[in-house]
Design a protein around this motif. Sequence first.
Motif, PDB file in Angstrom:
ATOM      1  N   LEU A 235       0.822  -1.209   0.000  1.00 35.47           N
ATOM      2  CA  LEU A 235       0.000   0.000   0.000  1.00 35.47           C
ATOM      3  C   LEU A 235       0.860   1.265   0.000  1.00 35.47           C
ATOM      4  CD1 LEU A 235      -2.763  -1.064   2.557  1.00 35.47           C
ATOM      5  CD2 LEU A 235      -3.076  -0.677   0.101  1.00 35.47           C
ATOM      6  N   SER A 236       1.914   1.264   0.811  1.00 38.32           N
ATOM      7  CA  SER A 236       2.797   2.429   0.875  1.00 38.32           C
ATOM      8  C   SER A 236       3.475   2.672  -0.470  1.00 38.32           C
ATOM      9  CB  SER A 236       3.855   2.231   1.967  1.00 38.32           C
ATOM     10  OG  SER A 236       3.260   2.163   3.238  1.00 38.32           O
ATOM     11  N   ASN A 237       3.915   1.583  -1.104  1.00 34.19           N
ATOM     12  CA  ASN A 237       4.594   1.744  -2.385  1.00 34.19           C
ATOM     13  C   ASN A 237       3.621   2.128  -3.490  1.00 34.19           C
ATOM     14  OD1 ASN A 237       7.393   1.640  -2.772  1.00 34.19           O
ATOM     15  ND2 ASN A 237       7.187  -0.031  -4.236  1.00 34.19           N
ATOM     16  N   LEU A 238       2.384   1.628  -3.401  1.00 29.13           N
ATOM     17  CA  LEU A 238       1.358   2.042  -4.359  1.00 29.13           C
ATOM     18  C   LEU A 238       1.133   3.540  -4.253  1.00 29.13           C
ATOM     19  CD1 LEU A 238      -0.892   1.352  -6.408  1.00 29.13           C
ATOM     20  CD2 LEU A 238      -2.405   0.971  -4.450  1.00 29.13           C
ATOM     21  N   SER A 239       1.057   4.042  -3.024  1.00 24.24           N
ATOM     22  CA  SER A 239       0.890   5.472  -2.808  1.00 24.24           C
ATOM     23  C   SER A 239       2.063   6.258  -3.395  1.00 24.24           C
ATOM     24  CB  SER A 239       0.783   5.754  -1.308  1.00 24.24           C
ATOM     25  OG  SER A 239       0.873   7.137  -1.044  1.00 24.24           O
ATOM     26  N   PHE A 240       3.294   5.781  -3.120  1.00 31.25           N
ATOM     27  CA  PHE A 240       4.481   6.467  -3.635  1.00 31.25           C
ATOM     28  C   PHE A 240       4.494   6.466  -5.165  1.00 31.25           C
ATOM     29  CE2 PHE A 240       8.891   6.276  -5.139  1.00 31.25           C
ATOM     30  CZ  PHE A 240       9.367   7.480  -4.634  1.00 31.25           C
ATOM     31  N   ALA A 241       4.095   5.338  -5.763  1.00 31.74           N
ATOM     32  CA  ALA A 241       4.093   5.240  -7.230  1.00 31.74           C
ATOM     33  C   ALA A 241       3.098   6.217  -7.848  1.00 31.74           C
ATOM     34  CB  ALA A 241       3.763   3.807  -7.652  1.00 31.74           C
ATOM     35  N   ILE A 242       1.917   6.316  -7.254  1.00 30.89           N
ATOM     36  CA  ILE A 242       0.911   7.256  -7.764  1.00 30.89           C
ATOM     37  C   ILE A 242       1.445   8.681  -7.696  1.00 30.89           C
ATOM     38  CG2 ILE A 242      -1.376   8.239  -7.323  1.00 30.89           C
ATOM     39  CD1 ILE A 242      -2.235   5.460  -6.330  1.00 30.89           C
ATOM     40  N   ALA A 243       2.044   9.019  -6.552  1.00 34.27           N
ATOM     41  CA  ALA A 243       2.564  10.378  -6.383  1.00 34.27           C
ATOM     42  C   ALA A 243       3.762  10.661  -7.279  1.00 34.27           C
ATOM     43  CB  ALA A 243       2.938  10.613  -4.917  1.00 34.27           C
ATOM     44  N   SER A 244       4.639   9.656  -7.437  1.00 36.88           N
ATOM     45  CA  SER A 244       5.863   9.879  -8.207  1.00 36.88           C
ATOM     46  C   SER A 244       5.584  10.192  -9.663  1.00 36.88           C
ATOM     47  CB  SER A 244       6.781   8.656  -8.112  1.00 36.88           C
ATOM     48  OG  SER A 244       6.216   7.536  -8.780  1.00 36.88           O
ATOM     49  N   ALA A 245       4.450   9.729 -10.180  1.00 36.77           N
ATOM     50  CA  ALA A 245       4.123   9.983 -11.580  1.00 36.77           C
ATOM     51  C   ALA A 245       3.855  11.457 -11.853  1.00 36.77           C
ATOM     52  CB  ALA A 245       2.911   9.142 -11.994  1.00 36.77           C
ATOM     53  N   VAL A 246       3.472  12.205 -10.810  1.00 38.41           N
ATOM     54  CA  VAL A 246       3.079  13.598 -11.034  1.00 38.41           C
ATOM     55  C   VAL A 246       3.888  14.603 -10.212  1.00 38.41           C
ATOM     56  CG1 VAL A 246       0.716  12.941 -11.636  1.00 38.41           C
ATOM     57  CG2 VAL A 246       1.278  13.453  -9.252  1.00 38.41           C
ATOM     58  N   THR A 247       4.771  14.141  -9.324  1.00 38.58           N
ATOM     59  CA  THR A 247       5.466  15.067  -8.429  1.00 38.58           C
ATOM     60  C   THR A 247       6.329  16.075  -9.186  1.00 38.58           C
ATOM     61  OG1 THR A 247       5.490  13.483  -6.594  1.00 38.58           O
ATOM     62  CG2 THR A 247       7.105  15.258  -6.527  1.00 38.58           C
ATOM     63  N   ILE A 248       7.117  15.575 -10.137  1.00 42.06           N
ATOM     64  CA  ILE A 248       7.979  16.497 -10.907  1.00 42.06           C
ATOM     65  C   ILE A 248       7.135  17.494 -11.684  1.00 42.06           C
ATOM     66  CG2 ILE A 248       9.651  16.655 -12.784  1.00 42.06           C
ATOM     67  CD1 ILE A 248      10.864  15.674 -10.223  1.00 42.06           C
ATOM     68  N   LEU A 249       6.041  17.016 -12.302  1.00 46.14           N
ATOM     69  CA  LEU A 249       5.155  17.928 -13.020  1.00 46.14           C
ATOM     70  C   LEU A 249       4.557  18.971 -12.075  1.00 46.14           C
ATOM     71  CD1 LEU A 249       3.182  15.544 -15.411  1.00 46.14           C
ATOM     72  CD2 LEU A 249       4.871  17.265 -16.056  1.00 46.14           C
ATOM     73  N   PHE A 250       4.171  18.532 -10.890  1.00 49.78           N
ATOM     74  CA  PHE A 250       3.584  19.432  -9.902  1.00 49.78           C
ATOM     75  C   PHE A 250       4.572  20.535  -9.516  1.00 49.78           C
ATOM     76  CE2 PHE A 250       2.727  20.227  -5.253  1.00 49.78           C
ATOM     77  CZ  PHE A 250       1.562  20.967  -5.435  1.00 49.78           C
ATOM     78  N   LEU A 251       5.818  20.143  -9.275  1.00 47.29           N
ATOM     79  CA  LEU A 251       6.824  21.112  -8.854  1.00 47.29           C
ATOM     80  C   LEU A 251       7.237  22.045  -9.986  1.00 47.29           C
ATOM     81  CD1 LEU A 251       9.113  18.807  -6.666  1.00 47.29           C
ATOM     82  CD2 LEU A 251       7.305  20.357  -5.890  1.00 47.29           C
ATOM     83  N   VAL A 252       7.364  21.491 -11.202  1.00 43.59           N
ATOM     84  CA  VAL A 252       7.849  22.288 -12.332  1.00 43.59           C
ATOM     85  C   VAL A 252       6.748  23.161 -12.925  1.00 43.59           C
ATOM     86  CG1 VAL A 252       8.794  22.162 -14.671  1.00 43.59           C
ATOM     87  CG2 VAL A 252       9.701  20.679 -12.878  1.00 43.59           C
TER      88      VAL A 252
END
Length: 419
Positions: A235-252
């Motif tokens: 579950l923790s890794n699923l959460s991280f994977a979902i977030a990792s797909a958009v984190t760079i886009l969110f920041l940039v």
Amino acid sequence: MSESLEPSVFRSRDFRLLLAGQTTTQLGAQISGIALPLLAVEALDATALDLGLLGAASTIAFAAIGLPAGAWLDRVRRGPVLVASDAVRALVLLTVPVAWWFGLLSMGQLLAVALLTGVARVFFDVGYQSYLPTVIGRGRVLAGNSAMEFVRSSGQIAGPGLGGILVSLLGAANVVLAQAVTFAVSAVTLRAIRAREQPVDPDAHAGPLWRRVGEGVRFVVGHPVLRATAIASALSNLSFAIASAVTILFLVRDLDLPAWAVGLLLAVSAVGAMLASALTPVLARRIGSARIVWVALAVTGPLTLLVALGSPGWGLAFVVVGMFAGELGQIVYAITNVSLRQRICPDRILARVNATMGVAIMGLFPLGAVVGGVLGELVGVRATIVVAGLVVLVAPVVLFVALRRHRDVEELAPDSVHE
């Protein structure tokens, strides 16, 4: 002998070599970890779905070959496998800057590189977790894992900031070269370790592959604590994977941060990981080496939702606090979880159990990365980060049910520790 009374792990030459190799590898990994997605976004005009596929490609190998890799690693010496895994990753990553220099780089190549390095990572991660007790002994695995995690989190602090600056100065493709070099250095360092692994008993690993794989799966499924940690980690890794797909886009794109600022922000948030690795042995003694596994996530998980409140200017504080808390909780959990497994699992099936856990943990990562990319396109990156934060809140509940009656690891399976 209790772990607190054992001689320091740093007195071990082999552990120092292992630590030195991982120091260079983790620094390089964090530098190129920001370089690859930035390269995809800035040079190849990648979308959220592209980044989700990139994340999926880097982790799908766990689901595809994790279980047979674990069965195979229980039949061979693990040290040479670690050396080979680092060498392969160095060579594969080297193709990225070479292709860039000749104007041939494409999203397809980045996906292939992510896939191949992911395959090598499966053998390294499963082998490493099974090799560490050989290097320092089972009684010192918590101290060893804490020291190794301190190195990893130190790389997280220096790496992204340095990576963001180097990307701005040299270009993302050239920065990937740094990781290729560090993997090569790690391979040489690991090759110098002298620890002798126990001879493998062929009779203990006889029979069809599926039967040997099944033994590791049954051990995890049949052990209530390992079963709970597998579910919670997934579950923790699923959460991280979902977030990792958009984190760079969110920041940039949403927060309008340049590459160097993205690196600096990730570096500041990674202080939580460094602090966690230093505090974990103390927290484990005070709270309990078993109880801390669920407490860490229960306390820090809700704070990760603050990231979605981030905005340009002072709103970046929400992002820093959320990432800081998330890193701190996840690292305390990771160190204590892996140490628990290494101490209660018999050595003869340790690689298979680690592989089973790796498949359970990483198997959902490709799905999560794709889901994160699709959600980013459909509902936006900010809402996707909220979804990821809600998923991680379920993990400590699962762990609490399994561990609520146990304070320390020794209470869980005292006989299997010495098997």
